[in-house]
Scaffold this motif. Structure first.
Motif, mmCIF file in Angstrom:
data_model
loop_
_atom_site.group_PDB
_atom_site.id
_atom_site.type_symbol
_atom_site.label_atom_id
_atom_site.label_comp_id
_atom_site.label_asym_id
_atom_site.label_seq_id
_atom_site.Cartn_x
_atom_site.Cartn_y
_atom_site.Cartn_z
ATOM 1 N N MET A 105 -6.483 3.846 -1.813
ATOM 2 C CA MET A 105 -4.883 3.864 -1.319
ATOM 3 C C MET A 105 -4.975 2.251 -2.434
ATOM 4 O O MET A 105 -3.826 2.550 -2.572
ATOM 5 C CB MET A 105 -4.856 3.893 -0.564
ATOM 6 C CG MET A 105 -4.934 5.125 0.032
ATOM 7 S SD MET A 105 -4.053 5.011 1.944
ATOM 8 C CE MET A 105 -4.785 4.672 2.719
ATOM 9 N N ASN B 224 -10.196 8.794 0.449
ATOM 10 C CA ASN B 224 -8.610 8.522 -0.442
ATOM 11 C C ASN B 224 -8.375 7.643 -0.044
ATOM 12 O O ASN B 224 -7.510 7.367 -0.942
ATOM 13 C CB ASN B 224 -7.809 10.074 -0.517
ATOM 14 C CG ASN B 224 -8.341 11.111 -0.693
ATOM 15 O OD1 ASN B 224 -7.992 11.237 -2.108
ATOM 16 N ND2 ASN B 224 -9.072 12.010 -0.861
ATOM 17 N N ALA B 225 -8.608 7.623 1.379
ATOM 18 C CA ALA B 225 -7.562 6.073 2.135
ATOM 19 C C ALA B 225 -8.799 4.828 1.488
ATOM 20 O O ALA B 225 -7.766 4.193 1.381
ATOM 21 C CB ALA B 225 -7.768 6.463 3.054
ATOM 22 N N VAL C 183 0.629 -1.227 -0.606
ATOM 23 C CA VAL C 183 -0.465 0.089 -0.016
ATOM 24 C C VAL C 183 0.955 1.656 -0.425
ATOM 25 O O VAL C 183 0.387 2.086 -0.796
ATOM 26 C CB VAL C 183 -0.843 -0.093 1.402
ATOM 27 C CG1 VAL C 183 -1.801 1.336 0.813
ATOM 28 C CG2 VAL C 183 -2.256 -1.193 0.529
ATOM 29 N N TRP D 280 0.688 8.988 -3.593
ATOM 30 C CA TRP D 280 -0.524 9.109 -2.964
ATOM 31 C C TRP D 280 -0.903 8.684 -0.860
ATOM 32 O O TRP D 280 -0.838 9.368 -0.684
ATOM 33 C CB TRP D 280 -1.234 9.356 -3.627
ATOM 34 C CG TRP D 280 -2.680 10.271 -3.022
ATOM 35 C CD1 TRP D 280 -3.484 9.850 -2.885
ATOM 36 C CD2 TRP D 280 -2.440 11.757 -2.844
ATOM 37 N NE1 TRP D 280 -4.660 11.194 -2.505
ATOM 38 C CE2 TRP D 280 -3.442 11.909 -2.125
ATOM 39 C CE3 TRP D 280 -2.115 12.893 -2.728
ATOM 40 C CZ2 TRP D 280 -4.099 13.066 -1.946
ATOM 41 C CZ3 TRP D 280 -1.711 13.943 -2.162
ATOM 42 C CH2 TRP D 280 -3.015 14.026 -1.843
ATOM 43 N N ALA D 281 -0.409 7.479 -1.480
ATOM 44 C CA ALA D 281 -1.091 6.334 0.154
ATOM 45 C C ALA D 281 -0.296 6.873 1.145
ATOM 46 O O ALA D 281 -0.548 7.389 2.201
ATOM 47 C CB ALA D 281 -0.387 5.166 0.164
ATOM 48 N N ALA E 20 -3.305 6.865 -8.541
ATOM 49 C CA ALA E 20 -3.150 6.066 -7.104
ATOM 50 C C ALA E 20 -1.859 6.187 -7.331
ATOM 51 O O ALA E 20 -0.977 6.508 -5.912
ATOM 52 C CB ALA E 20 -3.202 4.416 -7.348
ATOM 53 N N GLY F 163 -5.697 -1.842 3.436
ATOM 54 C CA GLY F 163 -5.383 -0.082 3.392
ATOM 55 C C GLY F 163 -5.920 0.348 4.511
ATOM 56 O O GLY F 163 -5.060 1.516 5.214
ATOM 57 N N TYR G 190 -9.720 10.061 -8.881
ATOM 58 C CA TYR G 190 -8.389 9.091 -7.697
ATOM 59 C C TYR G 190 -7.511 8.668 -8.852
ATOM 60 O O TYR G 190 -7.948 8.037 -9.464
ATOM 61 C CB TYR G 190 -9.295 8.395 -6.823
ATOM 62 C CG TYR G 190 -8.046 8.442 -6.244
ATOM 63 C CD1 TYR G 190 -6.796 7.040 -6.176
ATOM 64 C CD2 TYR G 190 -8.180 8.987 -5.069
ATOM 65 C CE1 TYR G 190 -6.636 6.636 -5.469
ATOM 66 C CE2 TYR G 190 -6.925 8.240 -3.945
ATOM 67 C CZ TYR G 190 -6.661 7.028 -4.278
ATOM 68 O OH TYR G 190 -5.542 6.822 -3.211
ATOM 69 N N VAL H 83 -1.409 10.868 2.334
ATOM 70 C CA VAL H 83 -2.442 10.088 2.890
ATOM 71 C C VAL H 83 -2.342 9.911 4.259
ATOM 72 O O VAL H 83 -2.533 10.421 5.380
ATOM 73 C CB VAL H 83 -3.514 9.438 2.631
ATOM 74 C CG1 VAL H 83 -4.929 8.744 3.593
ATOM 75 C CG2 VAL H 83 -4.169 10.079 1.307
#
Length: 387
Positions: A320, A316-317, A199, A204-205, A387, A328, A385, A208
């Motif tokens: 992910m 957003n999570a 993840v 971007w993960a 990733a 995630g 969105y 977040v």
């Protein structure tokens, strides 16, 4: 699907209320068990640490065995642990009950959002999550309110009996609903650390997860001491101090009820910017107010701002790692509550030595770079969105 979301929201109410019920009880617990304020705050810290650490187990378990089933079984176990708080004979056994309750409540909200991510398309997900979060929002305010009422009551343990019953009923209903769970399940080899590394491979993960870590550290560290500040520094009753936090929940309810309009009008970037600013203003008002009516107004602004930012982070999570959504969301929740545990521990020390005003003003200032940096980075990604 709608009925399952209602059940998850009800379970989330009990989980969130369990999380916050001891906030206004710290002074009472200190007197009851003959411990200092910082030591009394360990009842919050152990709940948060256990909540964060147990994500390592519940994320993969939810992916493997079905999220609704795992949530239901965990809620039943949390009910038993909460009964332990009712029956605790000393501070150590009370803390142990809080630790186990935190470990089992850990499954409820993160896996609920992961389940929603499984069954609701991304374009519709933020308003659905916001409606689901009504349970959590009301739980945060309701838990603080009943904790404040109990702090002034000779029989101060009754909130734990109430929460145990709520968790038990919610858990039983969710186990029954799990028989028809439409959510996907992963292969048997699911493993939190391996999945978490995968993840976090997405840039971007990492943004977040880092944002929610610092959000939990700054905001929840201060939030835990608002009732204590209003009670000890401003002279409000413990009951009023606890009830003032209902305004924080009211701000969240306002966002949840009009989430679709908020999202359409502001977009994710606007929600993050305005949410951050409202949190800072609200916390500053609570810190400096000498008047009883200003504190709820500050809590209302802080609650609205928090859910504007946090709901954007949550949405957003959920995306992910769609193929590892349980892991995630578990990682996301783990960082939130480990951050909260660190924030409460640090804030407890500062409150004992310098007072709660320093903590609240510090939180108002510190949340600005955290939320605005996330908004700036989110703006660079454009719509949709990726990733």
């Amino acid at each position: 699907m709608t009925f399952n979301i209602v059940l998850l929201s009800l379970a989330s109410f009990a989980s969130a209320a369990s999380m916050r019920v001891t906030d206004p009880m710290l002074a009472r617990l200190g007197t009851e068990f003959q411990v200092g304020l910082a030591q009394a705050a360990t009842v919050i810290t152990v709940f948060s640490v256990a909540y964060g650490v147990m994500q390592m187990a519940f994320g993969p378990l939810g992916d493997r065995f079905g999220k609704l089933r795992v949530i239901g079984m965990a809620a039943i176990g949390a009910a038993a642990a909460t009964v332990g708080c009712v029956m605790a004979s000393g501070f150590e056994s009370f803390v142990a009950g809080r630790l186990v309750a935190g470990a089992l409540c850990a499954a409820i909200i993160p896996l609920s959002m992961a389940w929603i991510g499984d069954v609701v398309p991304y374009a519709e997900r933020q308003p659905v999550i916001a409606r689901f979060l009504l349970g959590q929002i009301l739980g945060l305010g309701g838990g603080t309110a009943i904790g404040g009422l109990a702090a002034d009551d000779a029989s101060w343990r009754w909130p734990f009996a109430l929460l145990a019953a709520w968790l038990l009923v919610s858990g039983i209903l969710l186990v029954r609903a799990a028989r028809n769970d439409p959510g996907p399940r992963s292969a048997a080899g699911s493993h939190f650390l391996r999945d978490a590394v995968q993840v976090m491979g997405a840039p971007w993960a990492r943004v977040v997860v880092a944002t929610v870590l610092f959000e939990g550290m700054v905001l929840f560290g201060a939030l835990a001491f608002i009732p204590t500040h209003l009670h000890l520094a401003r002279g409000f009753s413990a009951a009023y101090a606890g009830l003032a936090m209902l305004a924080f929940a009211a701000g969240g309810v306002g966002f949840a009820l009009f989430a679709r309009a908020f999202v359409k009008r502001l977009g994710e970037v606007g929600l993050a910017v305005w949410g951050t600013l409202l949190m800072a203003i609200g916390m500053a008002l609570v810190a400096w107010t000498p008047a009883s009516w200003v504190a709820p107004a500050g809590c209302l602004l802080a609650g609205l701002g928090f859910y504007m930012l946090h709901n954007t982070l949550q949405t957003n999570a959920t995306q992910m790692a769609p193929e590892r959504r349980g892991a995630g969301m578990a990682l996301f929740a783990s960082m939130l509550f480990l951050g909260q545990a660190a924030g409460v521990a640090a804030a407890g020390w500062v409150v004992e030595h310098s007072g709660a005003v320093v903590v609240l003003v510090g939180a108002a200032l510190a949340i600005l770079p955290i939320g605005l940096a996330f908004a700036w980075l989110r703006k660079g990604r454009g719509e949709g969105y990726r990733a």
